[in-house]
Structure formats: structure tokens, C-alpha cells
Design a protein around this motif. Structure first.
Motif, mmCIF file in Angstrom:
data_model
loop_
_atom_site.group_PDB
_atom_site.id
_atom_site.type_symbol
_atom_site.label_atom_id
_atom_site.label_comp_id
_atom_site.label_asym_id
_atom_site.label_seq_id
_atom_site.Cartn_x
_atom_site.Cartn_y
_atom_site.Cartn_z
ATOM 1 N N ASP A 180 73.113 55.485 67.834
ATOM 2 C CA ASP A 180 72.284 55.053 68.962
ATOM 3 C C ASP A 180 70.855 54.943 68.456
ATOM 4 N N PRO A 181 70.246 53.769 68.553
ATOM 5 C CA PRO A 181 68.890 53.586 68.026
ATOM 6 C C PRO A 181 67.872 54.565 68.620
ATOM 7 N N GLN A 182 67.981 54.872 69.902
ATOM 8 C CA GLN A 182 67.029 55.795 70.532
ATOM 9 C C GLN A 182 67.225 57.224 70.030
ATOM 10 N N ILE A 183 68.480 57.624 69.841
ATOM 11 C CA ILE A 183 68.755 58.957 69.282
ATOM 12 C C ILE A 183 68.237 59.034 67.854
ATOM 13 N N ASN A 184 68.406 57.944 67.100
ATOM 14 C CA ASN A 184 67.891 57.924 65.724
ATOM 15 C C ASN A 184 66.378 58.089 65.694
ATOM 16 N N VAL A 185 65.671 57.483 66.647
ATOM 17 C CA VAL A 185 64.214 57.634 66.723
ATOM 18 C C VAL A 185 63.862 59.097 66.985
ATOM 19 N N VAL A 186 64.564 59.728 67.912
ATOM 20 C CA VAL A 186 64.307 61.142 68.230
ATOM 21 C C VAL A 186 64.500 62.002 66.990
ATOM 22 N N LYS A 187 65.609 61.778 66.285
ATOM 23 C CA LYS A 187 65.882 62.558 65.075
ATOM 24 C C LYS A 187 64.833 62.297 63.991
ATOM 25 N N ASP A 188 64.438 61.047 63.836
ATOM 26 C CA ASP A 188 63.433 60.712 62.826
ATOM 27 C C ASP A 188 62.079 61.343 63.141
ATOM 28 N N VAL A 189 61.707 61.347 64.409
ATOM 29 C CA VAL A 189 60.431 61.952 64.797
ATOM 30 C C VAL A 189 60.467 63.459 64.554
ATOM 31 N N ALA A 190 61.589 64.098 64.882
ATOM 32 C CA ALA A 190 61.722 65.535 64.621
ATOM 33 C C ALA A 190 61.642 65.816 63.123
ATOM 34 N N SER A 191 62.267 64.970 62.338
ATOM 35 C CA SER A 191 62.204 65.113 60.883
ATOM 36 C C SER A 191 60.780 64.908 60.379
ATOM 37 N N ALA A 192 60.057 63.981 60.980
ATOM 38 C CA ALA A 192 58.658 63.755 60.604
ATOM 39 C C ALA A 192 57.827 65.005 60.878
ATOM 40 N N GLY A 193 58.145 65.724 61.941
ATOM 41 C CA GLY A 193 57.455 66.982 62.230
ATOM 42 C C GLY A 193 57.637 67.988 61.119
#
Length: 127
Positions: free
Chosen positions: A93-106
Motif C-alpha cells: 500500500d503506497p500510503q503504508i509505505n510512506v508511513v514506514k519510510d517516514v518512521a525509518s527516516a526518524g
């Protein structure tokens, strides 16, 4: 009766604190399953040794160790977010991937902060 209420309130607070501690320890045990978290714990142990060996001012040592704890905290939050996202859907899911990527960026940003703190800490120790 007033004394009994205070005593009961204190007992309930202690029970709640113990329950909170138990929940936190379960969370740390869960994080231990993550390879990255174990690496960060090893970095913390190594960092504690370096701090003791270099005998820097207390504030500098607290900052250095705190920076590693910051990374561990970011990793724990990232793990929680990833698990929650996986619970919602395992499908791509593209939106879930964004959430995971942002958390990883943190996590990445916290590692950068820790790296800068430790570079400063070690350079200052070598002067």
C-alpha cells in the motif's frame, strides 16, 4: 479514614507503576528481536565503556549516552509503527509505505544526531 485513603492511593500508584514497568520491559524484550535494536544496545554498552574510560565532564557523558538512548527510542517507535502498519495490511500500500519510510527516516535522523554528538565527544576528549 483519610489516612486509609492516602495509603490505598499510594498502593494503587505502586501497582500501576509496576504494571507500567512490566509493559515497558515487555516492549524492550520485543524490540530485542530486532537486529537493529540489538546493535544499538551493543553501541550503548560500548559507549558506556568509552564514557567511563575517557572521564569527560558529566554533562558531556550524559549527552553522549543520551544520544544513543535517543536512537534506541526512535528504533522502538519505528518498530511499533511498522508492526501496526503490518497489522492493518500486509498488502503493498503506497500510503503504508510512506508511513514506514517516514518512521525509518526518524531513526536515520536520530543516528545522525548521535553520530555528531559522538564525533564532538571524541574530538573534545582528544584535545
Amino acid at each position: 479514614m483519610f489516612g486509609l485513603t492516602i495509603s490505598t492511593g499510594v498502593s494503587q500508584m505502586r501497582i500501576k507503576l509496576l504494571q507500567n514497568l512490566n509493559n515497558s520491559l515487555h516492549g524492550i524484550a520485543y524490540c530485542w528481536e530486532e537486529h537493529s535494536f540489538r546493535v544499538e544496545v551493543y553501541a550503548l554498552v560500548l559507549g558506556l565503556g568509552v564514557v567511563v574510560f575517557l572521564d569527560r565532564p558529566l554533562w558531556a557523558s550524559v549527552l553522549a549516552i543520551g544520544s544513543i538512548l535517543l536512537v534506541m527510542m526512535a528504533e522502538a517507535l519505528n518498530t511499533a509503527i511498522e508492526r501496526l502498519c503490518d497489522r492493518i495490511t500486509l498488502a503493498q500500500d503506497p500510503q503504508i509505505n510512506v508511513v514506514k519510510d517516514v518512521a525509518s527516516a526518524g531513526v536515520f535522523l536520530s543516528v545522525l544526531i548521535a553520530g555528531l554528538v559522538w564525533i564532538w565527544f571524541l574530538v573534545a576528549a582528544l584535545r
